[in-house]
Design an enzyme around this catalytic site. Structure first.
Site, short mmCIF file in Angstrom:
data_model
loop_
_atom_site.label_atom_id
_atom_site.label_comp_id
_atom_site.label_asym_id
_atom_site.label_seq_id
_atom_site.Cartn_x
_atom_site.Cartn_y
_atom_site.Cartn_z
N LYS A 53 0.80 -1.22 0.00
CA LYS A 53 0.00 0.00 0.00
C LYS A 53 0.83 1.27 0.00
O LYS A 53 0.28 2.36 -0.15
CB LYS A 53 -0.97 0.01 1.18
CG LYS A 53 -1.89 -1.18 1.28
CD LYS A 53 -2.75 -1.39 0.04
CE LYS A 53 -3.81 -0.39 -0.12
NZ LYS A 53 -5.12 -0.97 -0.51
N SER A 270 -2.13 -12.59 4.22
CA SER A 270 -2.81 -12.45 2.92
C SER A 270 -1.94 -12.98 1.78
O SER A 270 -2.44 -13.25 0.69
CB SER A 270 -3.24 -11.00 2.67
OG SER A 270 -2.14 -10.16 2.47
#
Ligand SMILES: Cc1ncc(COP(=O)(O)O)c(C=O)c1O
Length: 445
Positions: A53, A270
């Site tokens: 991110k 993830s």
């Protein structure tokens, strides 16, 4: 002068990746049981602030600045990584930064955010609320962002999110594989990664297969969303993906551990989820080259690993004997764990039967959550008020049967304990909360 070949930089921001300075892709040697297909992991913790991110945080700010917006204070709803990226970008730019997030996000991430200068607004929210059930973090960021001098860049609706990946992740992968990539796999959160990267790769070669991987309802993998909860983002475009796979927590955490042990790769949950989906879909054929995004590493999720791999972490004898630093907190946690396996949880079918028989239904969510979906004739007593001693709206007769309800069944179990502590004798909690209720198609108001 910054020089990627020497890895000598004038500024930390020069480490932000692009086709000339990509994050690494590493071929998995042992886990894929393939004769032909090659599987590469793209290790996104090589970004300057530790996660995929960072690309988005940098691009959201670049985009706003290039439009001439005068930024002073930013606020963002985040599961942690966008927040960490925005906190560090804001420190570099001297902007103020606040993040709204669920208190179900692992403590490590919330600690890192505070440490890096974020003004944290922690909300009693689910990790992954259902559509129709407003997300506390999103509503709160919208409200805070509307104040003078504040701006919500909003990763769920700002095209600069997928654009970050269209500009960087896609070109990097194309160049790193010499244009030979055949399959691109990413986990689904805001869907900026899959949509931006997928669009770039398909523009280079329409035959590249783009595969999205998501967890199931009630999952415990921060950063990603269950299929139905993807409705909150503008960037979920299933028509652009070739396959969408669901993977559960057990497979994700289990595969993560194999990554640590068999590949010496320090992947976070993830990454395990995305790889599990990849291994299920990629064909073992000559010429197949798959790249799987590994969004961040394990260190922000140590408490999650402890929870999901309990066999690895027997209680330390000194831990068990030592006087707890905060006895009340410790004992409440113990009581909560006992209640989880105790007889006072009811499934939604039984709950519906009790509602029909006239039980007092106490919804312990926050009022904005009830605005979208709630059950008829329920009393709304938010958990923070109940925990502060309020019994507003509850029957005075402590033997009245009561059913507690929240989003997924966690807060309602705490409420059950608090009500029993207040002397209520017949209290039960709805397992799976309003999410499970809606999922089961039971009536709402
Ligand atoms: C750890 C982690 N994995 C996966 C994702 C999903 O990425 P995206 O939001 O681009 O879909 C995120 C996003 O925040 C994340 O933090």
């Amino acid at each position: 002068m910054s020089d990627h070949s020497l890895r000598t930089y004038d500024s930390i921001l020069d480490l932000l990746p692009n086709a000339d300075n990509p994050t690494p892709i590493v071929r998995l040697q042992r886990i894929p049981d393939f004769r032909h297909a090659q599987v590469y992991a793209k290790l996104e913790w090589y970004n300057p602030f530790g996660a995929v991110k960072d690309r988005v945080a940098a691009n959201l700010i670049r985009d706003a600045e290039e439009r001439g917006e005068k930024l002073e204070n930013l606020v963002e709803p985040t599961s942690g990584n966008t927040g960490i990226g925005l906190a560090m970008m804001s420190n570099a730019r001297r902007y103020g930064f606040a993040a709204t997030l669920s208190n179900q996000i692992p403590l490590e991430k919330r600690t890192a955010l505070r440490l890096f200068g974020t003004d944290l607004v922690e909300l009693n929210d689910d990790l992954c609320p259902m559509p129709g059930q407003p997300e506390g973090a999103m509503l709160e960021a919208e409200k805070l962002g509307a104040r003078p001098g504040w701006r919500e860049l909003n990763q769920y609706a700002n095209p600069a999110n997928p654009d970050a990946h269209y500009r960087t992740t896609g070109p990097e992968i194309w160049r790193q594989t010499g244009g030979a990539i055949t399959h691109f796999v990413a986990s689904l959160g805001t869907c900026g990664t899959i949509t931006g990267t997928g669009r770039f790769l398909k523009e280079q070669n329409p035959d590249v297969k783009v595969i999205g991987v998501h967890p199931g309802l009630g999952h415990d993998i921060p950063g990603v969303r269950a299929r139905r909860a993807l409705a909150v983002t503008d960037f979920f475009h299933p028509e652009e993906y070739d396959d969408i796979i669901e993977i559960d927590d057990e497979q994700s955490y289990g595969l993560c551990r194999r990554l640590h042990l068999e590949e010496s790769i320090i992947a976070g949950p993830s990454s395990g989820l995305a790889l599990a989906g990849a291994l299920r879909t990629i064909p073992d054929e000559p010429g197949v080259i798959a790249v799987v995004i590994f969004p961040d590493n394990a260190f922000k999720y140590l408490s999650s690993f402890r929870k999901h791999l309990p066999d690895l972490f027997p209680p330390e004898p000194e831990e068990a004997d030592a006087a707890p630093a905060n006895p009340f907190g410790e004992y409440l946690e113990d009581a909560f764990e006992l209640a989880k396996s105790g007889p006072d949880r009811v499934d939604v079918t039984e709950a519906n039967r009790l509602v029909e028989s006239g039980v007092t239904l106490v919804d312990v969510r926050n009022p904005p959550e009830l605005e979208q979906v709630h059950l008829r004739d329920s009393v709304n007593l938010p958990l923070p008020d109940l925990s502060a001693g309020s019994l507003d709206g509850l029957p005075t007769d402590r033997s009245t049967p009561i059913l507690t309800l929240c989003g997924v069944g966690t807060r309602s179990l705490y409420a059950l304990l608090l009500l029993k502590a207040q002397g209520y004798t017949d209290v039960r909690s709805v397992d799976g909360g309003i999410n499970a209720w809606v999922e089961a198609g039971l009536p709402t108001a």
